[in-house]
Design a protein around this motif. Structure first.
Motif, PDB file in Angstrom:
ATOM      1  N   ASP A   1      -5.990   2.483   5.428  1.00 40.69           N
ATOM      2  CA  ASP A   1      -5.004   1.521   4.936  1.00 40.69           C
ATOM      3  C   ASP A   1      -4.575   0.585   6.054  1.00 40.69           C
ATOM      4  O   ASP A   1      -4.421  -0.631   5.846  1.00 40.69           O
ATOM      5  CB  ASP A   1      -3.772   2.245   4.384  1.00 40.69           C
ATOM      6  CG  ASP A   1      -4.025   2.962   3.074  1.00 40.69           C
ATOM      7  OD1 ASP A   1      -4.894   2.505   2.302  1.00 40.69           O
ATOM      8  OD2 ASP A   1      -3.353   3.978   2.823  1.00 40.69           O
TER       9      ASP A   1
ATOM     10  N   LYS B   1       0.816  -1.214   0.000  1.00 42.31           N
ATOM     11  CA  LYS B   1       0.000   0.000   0.000  1.00 42.31           C
ATOM     12  C   LYS B   1       0.854   1.269   0.000  1.00 42.31           C
ATOM     13  O   LYS B   1       0.364   2.359   0.304  1.00 42.31           O
ATOM     14  CB  LYS B   1      -0.964  -0.002   1.197  1.00 42.31           C
ATOM     15  CG  LYS B   1      -2.058  -1.059   1.070  1.00 42.31           C
ATOM     16  CD  LYS B   1      -3.078  -0.926   2.167  1.00 42.31           C
ATOM     17  CE  LYS B   1      -4.224  -1.914   1.970  1.00 42.31           C
ATOM     18  NZ  LYS B   1      -5.021  -1.603   0.753  1.00 42.31           N
TER      19      LYS B   1
ATOM     20  N   LEU C   1       0.632   5.773   4.521  1.00 43.04           N
ATOM     21  CA  LEU C   1      -0.591   5.053   4.820  1.00 43.04           C
ATOM     22  C   LEU C   1      -1.612   5.936   5.524  1.00 43.04           C
ATOM     23  O   LEU C   1      -1.273   6.709   6.430  1.00 43.04           O
ATOM     24  CB  LEU C   1      -0.300   3.838   5.711  1.00 43.04           C
ATOM     25  CG  LEU C   1       0.721   2.815   5.210  1.00 43.04           C
ATOM     26  CD1 LEU C   1       0.826   1.659   6.204  1.00 43.04           C
ATOM     27  CD2 LEU C   1       0.362   2.300   3.828  1.00 43.04           C
TER      28      LEU C   1
END
Length: 305
Positions: free
Chosen positions: A127, A119, A123
């Motif tokens: 997330d 990801k 973040l």
């Protein structure tokens, strides 16, 4: 041992809105009037019985870093004989005094690695929840997902308002996230193993595991696991407003040993061979520094030494 709160102290601000999560906050200086230390029970569920921790390391960690965290989790509820007190196991047993004395047993489950930064390195809170959901998926409803983000990963609110968080997670017993603060804010999220960003500049303690960032991870992981056990959904034990709760450990901010005061963590033990500072023994010969926890049987912050 217990540490009584002083009338005036320098404490952490918990500024993250709760909204199904509670936070371990970075160290900030604020002069406040300390109210009586009473954590009220708000008639919600508490964790009881056996839980499996699914551990996700997000980003790049060395094997030595991963073992520091894994050994700490194993040390909380050892299957065999636990190390001589003061120990991580004796520290964790304080959570059993909340709500009737039923123990919470934690076991280490899957250890997952996301070295590809699936990801990215920036973040959001959502997330983190998505990562936790994936980590818990294979372990069932009595799993607690633990996400540890690497030192080069920036997470929404990290350092500015929190060092980690815990909260509810659909289909599991909840989640915990903590970050390695070594390169971003060790003075806030790894104190007292690093010079503090604010306040009295006392010398930092000596890391017993040779990694200041991971010492901070352990301190904040301990803080948040205690919060997850005693206030899993915002209706357990806490003091203050529900959107900024002082929980089992965050109510005792900055206290690691008897005699603590702002800028001084209190009495700790010293390893005569290495000079490292600690207050809890763990499995595999580990040494850890664990924060004070509010003890409902005494209504005081209880320390190991």
């Amino acid at each position: 041992m217990t540490a009584s709160p002083t009338l005036l102290l320098i404490s952490l601000l918990l500024v993250l809105p709760y909204s199904a999560a509670a936070a371990a906050a970075p160290r900030k200086l604020v002069l406040v009037q300390q109210p009586p230390l009473v954590l009220k029970y708000h008639n919600g569920p508490l964790l009881r019985g056996n839980y499996t921790l699914s551990l996700l390391f997000y980003g790049r960690f060395s094997a030595a870093q991963r073992s520091i965290v894994a050994d700490f989790i194993r040390s909380l509820s050892p299957s065999g004989a636990s190390p001589q007190p003061p120990s991580a196991a004796s520290w964790w047993r304080t959570t059993a005094r909340y709500g009737g004395g039923s123990a919470v047993h934690l076991s280490l489950g899957l250890q997952l690695l996301d070295v590809s930064y699936s990801k990215g390195k920036l973040l959001s809170s959502s997330d983190v929840v998505a990562l936790a959901t994936g980590a818990a998926a294979a372990s069932g409803p009595r799993a607690i997902a633990v996400v540890v983000t690497a030192a080069d990963v920036a997470v929404e609110g990290f350092c500015s308002s929190r060092c980690g968080t815990h909260g509810r997670l659909e289909g599991s017993a909840g989640f915990v996230w903590v970050g390695d603060s070594a390169s971003q804010c060790p003075g806030q999220c790894a104190w007292p193993f690093h010079q503090p960003l604010y306040g009295p500049q006392t010398p930092p303690l000596v890391s017993p595991n040779g990694d200041v960032g991971m010492e901070g991870v352990v301190i904040n992981l301990a803080t948040l696991l205690a919060g997850a056990a005693t206030n899993p959904d915002g209706r357990g034990y806490f003091q203050g407003p529900a959107d900024a709760p002082q929980e089992a450990v965050t109510a005792c901010t900055g206290v690691f040993g008897s005699g603590a005061y702002p800028g001084y963590p209190g009495k700790v033990l010293v390893d005569p061979a290495t000079g490292a500072n600690y207050n809890a023994r763990g499995l595999a010969g580990r040494r850890y520094l664990l924060p004070a926890m509010w003890d409902p049987s005494t209504s005081q912050c209880s320390t190991l030494v």
